[in-house]
Design a protein around this motif. Structure first.
Motif, mmCIF file in Angstrom:
data_model
loop_
_atom_site.group_PDB
_atom_site.id
_atom_site.type_symbol
_atom_site.label_atom_id
_atom_site.label_comp_id
_atom_site.label_asym_id
_atom_site.label_seq_id
_atom_site.Cartn_x
_atom_site.Cartn_y
_atom_site.Cartn_z
ATOM 1 N N GLY A 41 0.824 -1.211 0.000
ATOM 2 C CA GLY A 41 0.000 0.000 0.000
ATOM 3 C C GLY A 41 0.850 1.249 0.000
ATOM 4 N N ARG A 42 0.255 2.326 -0.507
ATOM 5 C CA ARG A 42 0.909 3.639 -0.380
ATOM 6 C C ARG A 42 0.179 4.470 0.666
ATOM 7 N NH1 ARG A 42 2.896 6.689 -5.490
ATOM 8 N NH2 ARG A 42 4.690 5.420 -4.936
ATOM 9 N N SER A 43 -1.147 4.467 0.604
ATOM 10 C CA SER A 43 -1.879 5.217 1.637
ATOM 11 C C SER A 43 -2.163 4.229 2.766
ATOM 12 C CB SER A 43 -3.153 5.834 1.060
ATOM 13 O OG SER A 43 -4.183 4.907 0.922
ATOM 14 N N ARG A 44 -1.100 3.917 3.483
ATOM 15 C CA ARG A 44 -1.177 2.863 4.495
ATOM 16 C C ARG A 44 -1.713 3.403 5.817
ATOM 17 N NH1 ARG A 44 2.315 -1.203 4.461
ATOM 18 N NH2 ARG A 44 3.203 -0.599 6.452
ATOM 19 N N PHE A 162 -10.545 13.082 -2.110
ATOM 20 C CA PHE A 162 -10.874 11.667 -1.890
ATOM 21 C C PHE A 162 -10.057 10.807 -2.855
ATOM 22 C CE2 PHE A 162 -15.526 12.903 -0.622
ATOM 23 C CZ PHE A 162 -15.056 13.466 0.553
ATOM 24 N N GLN A 163 -9.699 9.633 -2.362
ATOM 25 C CA GLN A 163 -8.789 8.767 -3.119
ATOM 26 C C GLN A 163 -9.464 8.053 -4.293
ATOM 27 O OE1 GLN A 163 -5.763 6.933 -0.470
ATOM 28 N NE2 GLN A 163 -6.556 5.039 -1.289
ATOM 29 N N GLU A 164 -10.712 7.623 -4.096
ATOM 30 C CA GLU A 164 -11.376 6.835 -5.144
ATOM 31 C C GLU A 164 -12.826 7.268 -5.302
ATOM 32 O OE1 GLU A 164 -11.004 2.581 -4.648
ATOM 33 O OE2 GLU A 164 -9.162 2.815 -3.518
ATOM 34 N N HIS A 165 -13.241 7.423 -6.554
ATOM 35 C CA HIS A 165 -14.654 7.692 -6.883
ATOM 36 C C HIS A 165 -15.095 6.510 -7.732
ATOM 37 C CE1 HIS A 165 -12.503 11.354 -6.006
ATOM 38 N NE2 HIS A 165 -13.625 11.865 -5.576
ATOM 39 N N ASP A 206 -2.586 5.266 -9.750
ATOM 40 C CA ASP A 206 -2.000 3.967 -9.388
ATOM 41 C C ASP A 206 -2.938 2.796 -9.657
ATOM 42 O OD1 ASP A 206 0.106 5.415 -8.582
ATOM 43 O OD2 ASP A 206 0.113 4.734 -6.498
ATOM 44 N N GLU A 207 -4.257 3.060 -9.628
ATOM 45 C CA GLU A 207 -5.203 1.955 -9.819
ATOM 46 C C GLU A 207 -5.889 2.012 -11.172
ATOM 47 O OE1 GLU A 207 -7.644 2.336 -6.352
ATOM 48 O OE2 GLU A 207 -6.041 1.645 -5.045
ATOM 49 N N GLY A 208 -5.402 2.905 -12.048
ATOM 50 C CA GLY A 208 -5.924 2.936 -13.413
ATOM 51 C C GLY A 208 -7.148 3.801 -13.621
ATOM 52 N N ILE A 242 -17.218 5.770 -2.604
ATOM 53 C CA ILE A 242 -15.931 6.471 -2.478
ATOM 54 C C ILE A 242 -15.044 5.759 -1.480
ATOM 55 C CG2 ILE A 242 -16.498 8.882 -3.054
ATOM 56 C CD1 ILE A 242 -16.891 9.397 -0.046
ATOM 57 N N ASP A 243 -13.741 5.903 -1.682
ATOM 58 C CA ASP A 243 -12.795 5.704 -0.596
ATOM 59 C C ASP A 243 -12.254 7.093 -0.306
ATOM 60 O OD1 ASP A 243 -10.870 5.125 1.223
ATOM 61 O OD2 ASP A 243 -9.620 3.896 -0.096
ATOM 62 N N ALA A 244 -12.731 7.684 0.793
ATOM 63 C CA ALA A 244 -12.265 9.034 1.137
ATOM 64 C C ALA A 244 -10.810 8.977 1.606
ATOM 65 C CB ALA A 244 -13.151 9.640 2.212
ATOM 66 N N GLY A 310 -14.593 0.072 6.785
ATOM 67 C CA GLY A 310 -13.393 0.343 7.577
ATOM 68 C C GLY A 310 -12.160 -0.263 6.935
ATOM 69 N N ASP A 311 -11.266 0.604 6.467
ATOM 70 C CA ASP A 311 -9.985 0.161 5.902
ATOM 71 C C ASP A 311 -8.881 0.477 6.912
ATOM 72 O OD1 ASP A 311 -7.697 -0.335 4.421
ATOM 73 O OD2 ASP A 311 -7.980 1.293 3.009
ATOM 74 N N ASP A 312 -8.390 1.719 6.906
ATOM 75 C CA ASP A 312 -7.372 2.098 7.896
ATOM 76 C C ASP A 312 -7.899 1.953 9.330
ATOM 77 O OD1 ASP A 312 -5.804 2.692 5.725
ATOM 78 O OD2 ASP A 312 -5.878 4.862 5.961
ATOM 79 N N CYS A 335 -10.906 -6.067 3.444
ATOM 80 C CA CYS A 335 -9.990 -7.162 3.775
ATOM 81 C C CYS A 335 -8.744 -7.091 2.902
ATOM 82 C CB CYS A 335 -10.712 -8.493 3.569
ATOM 83 S SG CYS A 335 -9.614 -9.907 3.745
ATOM 84 N N LYS A 336 -7.603 -6.784 3.539
ATOM 85 C CA LYS A 336 -6.313 -6.772 2.842
ATOM 86 C C LYS A 336 -5.379 -7.657 3.665
ATOM 87 C CE LYS A 336 -6.478 -1.911 1.302
ATOM 88 N NZ LYS A 336 -6.164 -0.533 1.759
ATOM 89 N N ILE A 337 -4.993 -8.800 3.118
ATOM 90 C CA ILE A 337 -4.242 -9.764 3.920
ATOM 91 C C ILE A 337 -2.953 -9.161 4.471
ATOM 92 C CG2 ILE A 337 -3.001 -11.982 3.835
ATOM 93 C CD1 ILE A 337 -5.184 -12.967 1.909
ATOM 94 N N GLU A 364 -7.553 -4.922 -3.225
ATOM 95 C CA GLU A 364 -6.217 -4.700 -3.763
ATOM 96 C C GLU A 364 -5.398 -3.804 -2.836
ATOM 97 O OE1 GLU A 364 -6.824 -1.836 -6.997
ATOM 98 O OE2 GLU A 364 -8.116 -0.719 -5.637
ATOM 99 N N ARG A 365 -4.107 -3.665 -3.161
ATOM 100 C CA ARG A 365 -3.290 -2.553 -2.694
ATOM 101 C C ARG A 365 -2.942 -1.710 -3.922
ATOM 102 N NH1 ARG A 365 -2.323 -2.746 2.893
ATOM 103 N NH2 ARG A 365 -2.297 -0.516 2.392
ATOM 104 N N SER A 366 -2.524 -0.500 -3.688
ATOM 105 C CA SER A 366 -2.156 0.327 -4.844
ATOM 106 C C SER A 366 -0.880 -0.182 -5.503
ATOM 107 C CB SER A 366 -2.039 1.790 -4.438
ATOM 108 O OG SER A 366 -1.181 1.927 -3.332
ATOM 109 N N GLY A 367 -0.052 -0.907 -4.764
ATOM 110 C CA GLY A 367 1.109 -1.573 -5.351
ATOM 111 C C GLY A 367 0.836 -3.063 -5.456
ATOM 112 N N ILE A 386 -15.580 -6.796 -4.215
ATOM 113 C CA ILE A 386 -14.128 -6.761 -4.442
ATOM 114 C C ILE A 386 -13.758 -5.378 -4.961
ATOM 115 C CG2 ILE A 386 -14.283 -7.683 -6.816
ATOM 116 C CD1 ILE A 386 -11.535 -9.061 -6.271
ATOM 117 N N LYS A 387 -12.591 -4.899 -4.508
ATOM 118 C CA LYS A 387 -12.075 -3.624 -5.007
ATOM 119 C C LYS A 387 -10.708 -3.923 -5.597
ATOM 120 C CE LYS A 387 -10.274 -0.328 -2.179
ATOM 121 N NZ LYS A 387 -10.072 0.980 -1.493
ATOM 122 N N THR A 388 -10.586 -3.776 -6.899
ATOM 123 C CA THR A 388 -9.296 -4.086 -7.510
ATOM 124 C C THR A 388 -8.943 -3.134 -8.657
ATOM 125 O OG1 THR A 388 -7.898 -5.823 -8.416
ATOM 126 C CG2 THR A 388 -10.260 -5.988 -8.933
#
Ligand SMILES: O=C(O)[C@@H](CO)OP(=O)(O)O
Ligand SMILES: [Mg+2]
Length: 418
Positions: A41-44, A162-165, A206-208, A242-244, A310-312, A335-337, A364-367, A386-388
């Motif tokens: 991840g980058r925005s960890r 926001f990171q993702e729309h 990073d995610e296209g 969104i992922d704010a 809930g991510d972070d 869920c990010k392993i 996913e992660r951004s990397g 799923i978010k990829t």
């Protein structure tokens, strides 16, 4: 058949950002091999397992040679002779060897790589696809993708906070249809953005997803996306998410949040989300507030119909998830392993989420690399979401694998949200 682990190998490879990461191979005595790449991840989140980097936790090209050595010199000797299908035992041993809560001794990346490679070798030794090995005969549902059409924040050079729309094809009949319609909207949106914001808006993050540099207001992102959805005639198919990633525009000194049009107090930001939900078909809001604001997440879960993810906040950690469940914070687990370390720990959090009526979104992660364990794990864990990402082959390979799985098991399409 001999399923004992014979060797554990690691090497440094590159992810989609040319950043070094780990590739781990677990071999068994009968010649079976499972190989897994570790995402990054980058925005960890600050509560994530430590991603061990030579010379410190920075992005720019720092290697993972120490993590490689840890796998080969410290983990391999402990795992040789262990049954590769004893995933829980392998993961418990990894945690014991590391001996820290955050994986800082051996590196969370080493733990994730070995754990996933063992999972893949276990599946192979049973001659099963990974999703079936993980989820059994019930793993036949293909998750709904949350597709990141416009990027901002840490992941895209747009002016958006926001990171993702995202578009969310909740009204599709199958995964194949869903992803085809997502692609049509993506291209329609590209035409519109090129016209309204210039050709440079077509650069991707990073995610296209697109990154219109002059766009600063999330409402403009939603309006453009909805225009594209309407132009394609898919109003009945798509809702928005969104992922704010709010931790990354939060100022810990005074507790405020910085958006492009100024500084918001926590209360004002909450009102802003409520206004967005009133105006738009918004069904998913990830990380609306900073990563320790459990109460704020609970307030939003209570007030809004959209799912609060809930991510972070949870970092796929069972303990943090239970804390959230106790006060009603969030409605869904991201869920990010590699946030937590091992496959078994991620399964534990997923089971807790399921038992408590929380939705599960495998992410996913951004990397990343083109390794498609993510698609397999999403189906195997019976996640409805799923978010990829969008374009870039490390993202589209996940979709390609989901299309294959859909065909292989005559898979149904998940119902929103769980
Ligand atoms: O915040 C997120 O959800 C992710 C992935 O989309 O970003 P990163 O992998 O950089 O943490
Ligand atoms: Mg996130």
């Amino acid at each position: 058949m001999t399923r004992e682990i014979d060797a554990v190998e690691a090497r440094e490879i590159l992810d989609n950002r040319l950043e070094p990461t780990l590739r781990v191979t677990v071999r068994t005595e009968d010649g079976t091999a499972g190989q897994a790449d570790v995402p990054r991840g980058r925005s960890r989140g600050v509560h994530e397992a430590v991603d061990l980097r030579d010379g410190g936790d920075r992005y720019r090209g720092k290697g993972v040679k120490t993590a490689v050595r840890n796998v080969e010199e410290r983990i391999e000797p402990a795992l040789v002779g262990h049954s590769v299908t004893d995933q829980a035992g392998i993961d418990a041993l990894l945690r014991e060897l590391d001996g820290t809560p955050d994986g800082s001794n051996l590196g969370g990346n080493s733990l994730t790589g070995v754990s996933l490679a063992a999972l893949k070798a276990g599946a192979k030794s049973h001659d099963l696809p990974l999703y079936r090995y993980l989820g059994g005969p019930a793993a036949t549902t293909i998750p709904i993708p949350l597709v990141d059409l416009i990027e901002g924040g840490e992941l895209g050079a747009s002016g958006l906070p926001f990171q993702e729309h995202q578009i969310v094809p909740t009204g599709a009949d199958s995964f194949g249809d869903a992803i085809r319609m997502c692609a049509e909207v993506y291209y329609e949106l590209g035409d519109e953005l090129a016209e309204s914001h210039g050709e440079s808006a077509l650069s991707v993050g990073d995610e296209g997803g697109y990154t219109p540099a002059t766009m600063t207001d999330p409402r403009d992102a939603f309006d453009s996306i909805l225009d594209a959805v309407r132009a394609c005639g898919y109003e009945d198919v798509f809702e928005l998410g969104i992922d704010a990633a709010a931790t990354h525009f939060h100022d810990p000194d005074d507790g405020t949040y910085r958006l492009a049009d100024g500084t918001y107090t926590r209360g004002e930001l909450l009102e802003f989300y409520a206004e967005l939900e009133e105006t738009y078909p918004l069904v998913s809001i990830e990380d609306p507030l900073e990563e320790d604001d459990f109460e704020g997440f609970a307030t939003l879960s209570d007030r809004l119909d959209a799912q609060i993810v809930g991510d972070d906040l949870f970092v796929t950690n069972d303990e943090r998830l239970r804390k959230g469940i106790d006060i009603g914070a969030g409605d869904a687990l991201l869920c990010k392993i590699n946030q937590v370390g091992t496959v078994s720990e991620a399964i534990e959090a997923v089971e807790t989420a399921r038992e408590n009526g929380y939705a599960i979104q495998v992410s996913e992660r951004s990397g990343q690399t083109a390794d498609t364990w993510l698609a397999e794990v999403a189906v195997g864990l019976r996640a409805a979401q799923i978010k990829t990402g969008t374009t870039r082959s490390e993202r589209t390979e996940q979709y390609n694998r989901l299309l294959e799985i859909e065909a292989e098991c005559d898979g149904g399409y998940a119902a929103w949200p769980r």
